[in-house]
Design an enzyme around this catalytic site. Structure first.
Site, PDB file in Angstrom:
ATOM      1  N   CYS A  57       0.838  -1.203   0.000  1.00  0.00           N
ATOM      2  CA  CYS A  57       0.000   0.000   0.000  1.00  0.00           C
ATOM      3  C   CYS A  57       0.876   1.257   0.000  1.00  0.00           C
ATOM      4  O   CYS A  57       1.524   1.550  -1.002  1.00  0.00           O
ATOM      5  CB  CYS A  57      -0.977  -0.030   1.171  1.00  0.00           C
ATOM      6  SG  CYS A  57      -2.388   1.074   0.941  1.00  0.00           S
ATOM      7  N   HIS A  72      -3.711  -5.430   1.399  1.00  0.00           N
ATOM      8  CA  HIS A  72      -3.484  -5.765   2.803  1.00  0.00           C
ATOM      9  C   HIS A  72      -3.984  -7.192   3.066  1.00  0.00           C
ATOM     10  O   HIS A  72      -4.875  -7.684   2.384  1.00  0.00           O
ATOM     11  CB  HIS A  72      -4.233  -4.801   3.719  1.00  0.00           C
ATOM     12  CG  HIS A  72      -3.699  -3.406   3.701  1.00  0.00           C
ATOM     13  ND1 HIS A  72      -2.489  -3.061   4.266  1.00  0.00           N
ATOM     14  CD2 HIS A  72      -4.223  -2.259   3.193  1.00  0.00           C
ATOM     15  CE1 HIS A  72      -2.280  -1.768   4.117  1.00  0.00           C
ATOM     16  NE2 HIS A  72      -3.315  -1.253   3.459  1.00  0.00           N
TER      17      HIS A  72
END
Length: 488
Positions: A329, A426
């Protein structure tokens, strides 16, 4: 339809684990139960079934209830961006950015979202186990409170107070907290739970008898310290005590000031072949087999911190010696050539140079991406399941060599030599297939199987078993059914 609230004398007193244990114990008895946290401040979050965002610990409590997480379970989520400001998320959606003083004034409006979400859950479930935040005795925060007694008073629900004996001073914690509450708040506090006790309970009994006599309130149970308990944390990076049979790969992670979703690393911290260390500020950066750059709530400022700490040079040295690098991310965005935040969505507006390790650029745009996803690694049929929570949109040649194919579309990037990888995903290590394949890419050969999803279920049942052995659950159920009466 009944609500019980678990509050704590301090942060990390054990509220989250008590709620998770109670939720699983009740759910195993066939009771329709759901978790609820009116207000949470955390950088670990999860994507809900209705496309919202809530605290990670509340999502774990939903799993304890055998439920998919829903944005009503955590109607106010504050994600710190600076020491004085945070992104405010109401019922799963970004509401805006506020500094602490502005939010303190806004709490009366936020209370409407809290009560609406609670009532929506009450319409769907028989029992709600609510969790407070911090301590109900924070005098400077009590006006307009929605996180602790302010909610309990509005919902007219009973409260149990949890104290952590492992830190010492638990009797002062409990008696002092109770003394700082109003008369009506003291009345709705129906008893105490002492958490993380080690030793012979006979030595504690005189103190428990004194506490009950002093406060005229029962101690409902003393919960033992559970060695090696690892579950999705609310925010802090805990210390894992798991025994390593044969750790053969060393992975390091910079502990960014605004690190987000560090629960991504829990499967690795528990893996018997992995030694994973978080490297904090001003600590030496050791040699390692792999470096993983984690998610960040403030990518540009955390990128500047990395450079000040010397991680840019350490990464170049690491790559020269054949080490692997993975960015997740915000960490993925940092690997590119630059990050542009023209509207100041994550801090000060501006464009900053990235680490220059992948040919891609990122621009922050309004409209956070929130979705649960699944797919395969791009070069093998290994299943990956995870979730996306990010503002940025990345472009560049690096994306032509994706790390995953998510629902048939390319995602992430891999350098030509395979040393550098990046993804917005994630939870990418949670599924055992993906964990095994990604560890191979990071340099581990002959990977032993490890299933973090099964671990979560085992730990939730372990928590519930401990709770049922230490507390009379029927007494708790009776307390929930009775609600709040005028008597003490």
């Amino acid at each position: 339809m009944a609500t019980l609230m678990i509050q704590g004398t301090t942060s990390d007193a054990g509220k989250s684990t008590v709620v998770a244990a109670l939720c699983r114990a009740l759910a195993r008895r066939g009771i329709s139960v759901a978790p609820f946290k009116p207000q949470n401040m955390a950088l670990n979050s999860a994507v809900t079934e209705d496309g919202g965002e809530i605290g990670r610990s509340t999502a774990l409590q939903a799993q304890a209830c055998y439920l998919a997480p829903h944005s009503d379970m955590n109607p106010v989520l504050l994600k710190p961006e600076t020491d004085r400001g945070a992104q405010v998320i109401l019922r799963g959606k970004v509401h805006g950015h506020m500094d602490a003083l502005d939010y303190h004034a806004y709490k009366r409006t936020a209370k409407e979202s809290v009560m609406a979400a609670w009532q929506a859950l009450e319409n769907r479930f028989d029992v709600i186990i609510a969790e407070g935040a911090g301590s109900p005795a924070e005098i400077n925060l009590r006006e307009g409170d929605i996180a602790n007694m302010g909610f309990a008073e509005a919902a007219n629900c009973p409260v149990l107070l949890v104290g952590d004996i492992d830190r010492g001073g638990v009797f002062a914690q409990l008696v002092g907290t109770l003394a700082l509450l109003s008369e009506s708040e003291q009345m709705r506090t129906k008893g105490f739970i002492i958490n993380r006790f080690r030793g012979d309970i006979a030595l504690l009994n005189p103190g428990l008898e004194w506490l009950e006599k002093r406060t005229q309130k029962p101690v409902l149970g003393t919960l033992p310290y559970l060695q090696g308990l690892v579950l999705d944390s609310e925010d802090s990076i805990g210390v894992v005590q798991a025994e390593k049979r044969s750790a053969v790969i060393n992975i390091i992670v910079p502990a960014l000031p605004r690190i987000s979703n560090h629960t991504d690393f829990d499967p690795l911290r528990l893996h018997p072949q992995v030694s994973l260390r978080f490297i904090g500020p001003d600590q030496p950066i050791p040699a390692a087999d792999a470096i993983i750059l984690p998610g960040s709530k403030s990518t540009a400022s955390d990128l500047a911190w990395l450079k000040r700490q010397g991680w840019d040079k350490a990464l170049q040295r690491h790559l020269r010696y054949g080490g692997a690098v993975l960015g997740i991310c915000g960490g993925f965005q940092m690997l590119g050539e630059w990050v542009d935040d023209p509207d100041g969505l994550e801090g000060q507006p501006g464009k900053v140079a990235g680490l220059g390790l992948l040919p891609l650029t990122t621009q922050m745009v309004a409209g956070k991406q929130l979705r649960n996803v699944s797919g395969l690694l791009s070069d093998q049929p290994a299943l990956v399941e995870g979730y996306e929570i990010h503002n940025g949109v990345s472009q560049g040649l690096a994306l032509n060599s994706p790390l995953f194919h998510i629902q048939g579309k390319p995602e992430g990037a891999v350098s030509d030599d395979g040393q550098i990888m990046g993804t917005y995903l994630h939870g990418l290590f949670d599924h055992p297939d993906a964990c095994q394949a990604l560890l191979t890419k990071l340099g581990l050969t002959h990977v032993e199987p490890s299933d973090y999803q099964a671990h979560r279920e085992h730990e939730l049942n372990r928590l519930a078993d401990m709770l049922e052995a230490s507390i009379d659950i029927e007494q708790v159920i009776a307390l929930i059914d009775a609600g709040v009466s005028p008597s003490r």
